[in-house]
Design a protein around this motif. Sequence first.
Motif, short mmCIF file in Angstrom:
data_model
loop_
_atom_site.label_atom_id
_atom_site.label_comp_id
_atom_site.label_asym_id
_atom_site.label_seq_id
_atom_site.Cartn_x
_atom_site.Cartn_y
_atom_site.Cartn_z
N GLU A 3 0.83 -1.20 0.00
CA GLU A 3 0.00 0.00 0.00
C GLU A 3 0.87 1.26 0.00
OE1 GLU A 3 -3.11 0.14 -0.41
OE2 GLU A 3 -4.09 -1.64 0.38
N CYS A 17 -0.78 -12.94 -5.43
CA CYS A 17 -1.52 -12.97 -4.17
C CYS A 17 -2.29 -14.28 -4.04
CB CYS A 17 -2.47 -11.78 -4.06
SG CYS A 17 -3.90 -11.86 -5.16
N ALA A 20 -8.02 -15.29 -1.89
CA ALA A 20 -8.91 -14.43 -1.10
C ALA A 20 -8.65 -12.95 -1.34
CB ALA A 20 -8.74 -14.76 0.39
N ASP A 21 -7.46 -12.58 -1.82
CA ASP A 21 -7.12 -11.17 -2.00
C ASP A 21 -7.21 -10.70 -3.45
OD1 ASP A 21 -6.60 -10.97 0.70
OD2 ASP A 21 -4.45 -11.32 0.49
N GLU A 22 -7.60 -11.59 -4.36
CA GLU A 22 -7.59 -11.23 -5.78
C GLU A 22 -8.49 -10.04 -6.07
OE1 GLU A 22 -8.40 -13.20 -10.20
OE2 GLU A 22 -8.97 -14.31 -8.38
N GLU A 23 -9.71 -10.06 -5.58
CA GLU A 23 -10.65 -8.98 -5.87
C GLU A 23 -10.17 -7.65 -5.31
OE1 GLU A 23 -13.76 -6.91 -7.43
OE2 GLU A 23 -13.06 -8.94 -7.89
N TYR A 24 -9.57 -7.68 -4.13
CA TYR A 24 -9.07 -6.43 -3.52
C TYR A 24 -8.03 -5.77 -4.42
CZ TYR A 24 -6.73 -3.25 -0.31
OH TYR A 24 -6.19 -2.13 0.26
N TRP A 25 -7.07 -6.56 -4.92
CA TRP A 25 -6.02 -5.97 -5.74
C TRP A 25 -6.51 -5.61 -7.13
CZ3 TRP A 25 -2.56 -3.82 -3.13
CH2 TRP A 25 -2.15 -4.36 -1.90
N ARG A 50 2.19 -12.38 4.18
CA ARG A 50 0.84 -11.85 4.37
C ARG A 50 -0.06 -12.05 3.15
NH1 ARG A 50 0.46 -8.16 8.69
NH2 ARG A 50 2.09 -8.70 10.21
N GLY A 51 0.26 -13.01 2.31
CA GLY A 51 -0.64 -13.35 1.22
C GLY A 51 -0.47 -12.55 -0.04
N VAL A 52 0.50 -11.65 -0.08
CA VAL A 52 0.72 -10.88 -1.30
C VAL A 52 2.20 -10.50 -1.40
CG1 VAL A 52 0.17 -8.68 -0.17
CG2 VAL A 52 -0.04 -8.89 -2.67
#
Length: 221
Positions: A3, A17, A20-25, A50-52
């Motif tokens: 970020e 990533c 679960a984080d695909e849509e966020y990015w 942290r997943g990314v």
Amino acid sequence: MLEKALAAGCVIEALVCVPADEEYWNQRGQSPLVLAGPELDALVGFAFHRGVLALARRPEPVLWPAGPWSSDLRGLVLWNVTDPDNLGALIRSAAALGAGWVGLGPGCADPLGRKAIRSGMGCALSLPLVYGIDTAALSAMPGAVLAAALVPDALNPREARAFADQRGQTCLVLGNEGYGLPPEVLSACSARVVLPMANAVDSLNVGAAGAILMWELFARL
């Protein structure tokens, strides 16, 4: 930290990533490669992510004498700080305690390497970095240029603060944790500063010592 990289305008070359984080990015304008957690661990060789994870383009370096040193009143110069964790921690403390820029002298670790970025919580992406600092640069800096050193003529932090207040600008210079600052650097600085120790303790980690000195010299928030 990613970020912070985006906020600082870093160009992201690749981003991977967990599902679960695909849509966020995607919503942040990125196009991530998606891997399950175990696959991501295997790809990068460690699980602390942290997943990314992202690969960013390095910004163009600012070389002395360019940069904000002449107008900002507080700066930190690092000389032969070879450990990336120490380097990152010092940059993080500099950002937190009011430094306007960080100068990098010879022998320092890469402030934009993965370990330094992680230990510095991404502060190297937002705090201006000035490369190519040498003894001539230290001699040319205005105000008080204070070298942290265990030498007989060193000021205590209160004395150093008074010395700096009279000169309007303050630059703190920190050296290698094992060897300190070389004589030519001490000679190029306008004064020396030392942390008095109790209980027969002979020194502190350079990250801890630097944070204390920056609080004394920079931070009056």
